[in-house]
Enzyme design. Structure first.
Site, PDB file in Angstrom:
ATOM      1  CE  LYS A  26     -25.380  30.806  59.366  1.00 36.48           C
ATOM      2  NZ  LYS A  26     -25.158  32.127  59.950  1.00 36.48           N
ATOM      3  CB  VAL A  63     -36.494  34.682  58.516  1.00 38.54           C
ATOM      4  CG1 VAL A  63     -36.405  34.101  57.102  1.00 38.54           C
ATOM      5  CG2 VAL A  63     -35.115  35.073  59.023  1.00 38.54           C
ATOM      6  CB  VAL A  68     -24.976  28.522  54.276  1.00 43.83           C
ATOM      7  CG1 VAL A  68     -23.514  28.853  54.561  1.00 43.83           C
ATOM      8  CG2 VAL A  68     -25.320  27.127  54.774  1.00 43.83           C
TER       9      VAL A  68
HETATM   10  N1  HSE Z   1     -27.551  34.581  63.817  1.00 47.04           N
HETATM   11  C1  HSE Z   1     -27.150  34.408  62.460  1.00 47.04           C
HETATM   12  C2  HSE Z   1     -26.026  35.371  62.153  1.00 47.04           C
HETATM   13  C3  HSE Z   1     -28.316  34.635  61.568  1.00 47.04           C
HETATM   14  O1  HSE Z   1     -25.775  36.255  62.967  1.00 47.04           O
HETATM   15  O2  HSE Z   1     -25.372  35.227  61.128  1.00 47.04           O
HETATM   16  C4  HSE Z   1     -28.101  34.153  60.170  1.00 47.04           C
HETATM   17  O3  HSE Z   1     -27.860  32.786  60.127  1.00 47.04           O
END
Ligand code: HSE
Length: 379
Positions: free
Chosen positions: A188, A11, A115
């Site tokens: 989330k 990221v 999120v």
């Molecule tokens: N590992 C998370 C997913 C990355 O697969 O959604 C994004 O939060």
């Protein structure tokens, strides 16, 4: 805007690329543990350089994990710097502390990429709250588990093979257990419910059951019912309190969640004025997630100082307020399960409607007898 980026992994690397193409912001430092020659003299390994540089007004965190991300967040905001993060674990765990600190120091604290990756979810939740009360948040909040379940349904792929592919594509967390056991979604869900309802729930308020034990027989069972298995998060504001939980669900095939393929997410809120509104898109991956971090910076640049909500009422969930039938596959003998079962379904059974709290508590205990136990809500 002069920015310091903490972390230059998947990221962080995306944030760097996007910012470097803009002329309204400059990325002055990148905090990295190991030398990265391509970063030139922007690479630093001492966080104090960032804190002590008065030119830096905004810190973007893309390191992940709780420590030192939390210490860096606190130090940055105390030094009067805005803080943008993609780190849902950090935000869910230290929600009250971080939001209060931002307020005390008059800086912006934004976490839109935390999120839904690239989906404009939290910003639209913030927007709807200006006009209406949210009664529920729900949906597919994890790209990795959706990618796995979609491939199991469509190609009959094995769980282990698809997980390895999701890791290769950069969707999965560093420790993929956080995806498949539902912890990523739990975080989330906490953030979404807290913003939606103006409360402070903790991770412990959101019970989770993951997809680690799912097999092709469970996928076949869902299909025999005309349903698709999806990993869903729920936060509901009910007359008696808040229900919040994460579990695999067998969704009716006509529902919008059932059609979500690959690593995409679909997250929804419901309000009296709008009914159900769904937000769909890339929930994981380098550029979508980095894009929302940069969007947060642009919002700050255009004057946004507030968090997504002003409400911080301490709260706990009560999952006895919600009930629905379940599909349960359990290898042992269990008197309670026999009592609540209404019919068989493939290698499992379908129960009568059960409170979510009861199902999760039973499964936690029953896993000691059968680690391969799997259940899914029929919603
Ligand atoms: N590992 C998370 C997913 C990355 O697969 O959604 C994004 O939060």
């Amino acid at each position: 805007m002069k920015i310091a980026l903490l972390g230059c992994g998947v990221v962080g690397g995306g944030v760097l690329e996007i910012i470097d193409k803009r002329c309204d912001m400059e990325l002055k430092y990148v905090l990295v543990r190991r030398a990265k020659p391509e970063l030139g003299d922007r690479a630093v390994n001492d966080f104090n350089i960032i804190i002590n540089d008065k030119e830096i007004d905004t810190v973007v965190e893309a390191m992940g994990g709780l420590s030192p991300a939390y210490e860096y967040a606190c130090a940055a905001m105390r030094a009067g710097k805005n803080f943008v993060t993609a780190n849902k674990h950090l935000v869910a765990h230290y929600y009250k502390e971080l939001v209060s600190l931002a307020k005390e120091n008059g800086v912006a604290f934004r976490c839109t990429p935390a999120v839904g990756g690239g989906i404009p979810w939290l910003v639209n939740l913030e927007r709807v709250l200006r006009c209406d009360a949210v009664s529920s948040v729900s949906g597919i909040m994890n790209g990795t588990t959706n990618y796995i379940l979609d491939a199991m349904h469509k190609n009959g792929a094995s769980f282990a093979d698809v997980l390895a592919e999701a890791q290769r594509l950069g969707y999965a967390e560093a420790d993929p257990a956080a995806d498949i056991d539902g912890l990523d979604i739990q975080r989330k869900c906490v953030i979404s419910a807290n913003v939606a309802f103006g409360v402070v729930l903790g991770e412990e308020d959101v019970p989770v059951f993951g997809i680690r034990s799912i097999g092709s027989c469970d996928i076949a069972a869902a299909e025999s019912l005309g349903r698709i298995c999806k990993m869903l998060a729920f936060g509901k504001s009910l007359p008696g309190g808040i229900a919040a939980y994460v579990e695999p669900c067998f969704v009716k095939s006509g529902e919008p969640e059932a059609a979500v393929s690959a690593n995409r997410n679909l997250i929804s809120f419901e309000t009296e004025l709008t009914g159900k509104e769904c937000f769909y898109g890339q929930g994981a991956g380098k550029y979508p997630t980095a894009y929302n971090a940069v969007q947060d910076c642009i919002d700050i640049l255009s004057g946004v100082k507030s968090f997504y909500t002003d409400g911080f009422v301490p709260a706990h969930s009560d999952n006895s307020l919600e009930e629905h039938p379940y599909y349960v596959r359990f290898a042992g003998c269990d008197e309670w399960l026999e009592e609540v079962s209404e019919r068989s379904c493939g290698e499992g059974v379908i129960t009568k409607p059960l409170p979510v709290s009861v199902m999760h508590a039973w499964a936690k205990k029953a896993k000691e007898a059968d680690a391969g136990l799997f259940f899914a809500g029929l919603v």
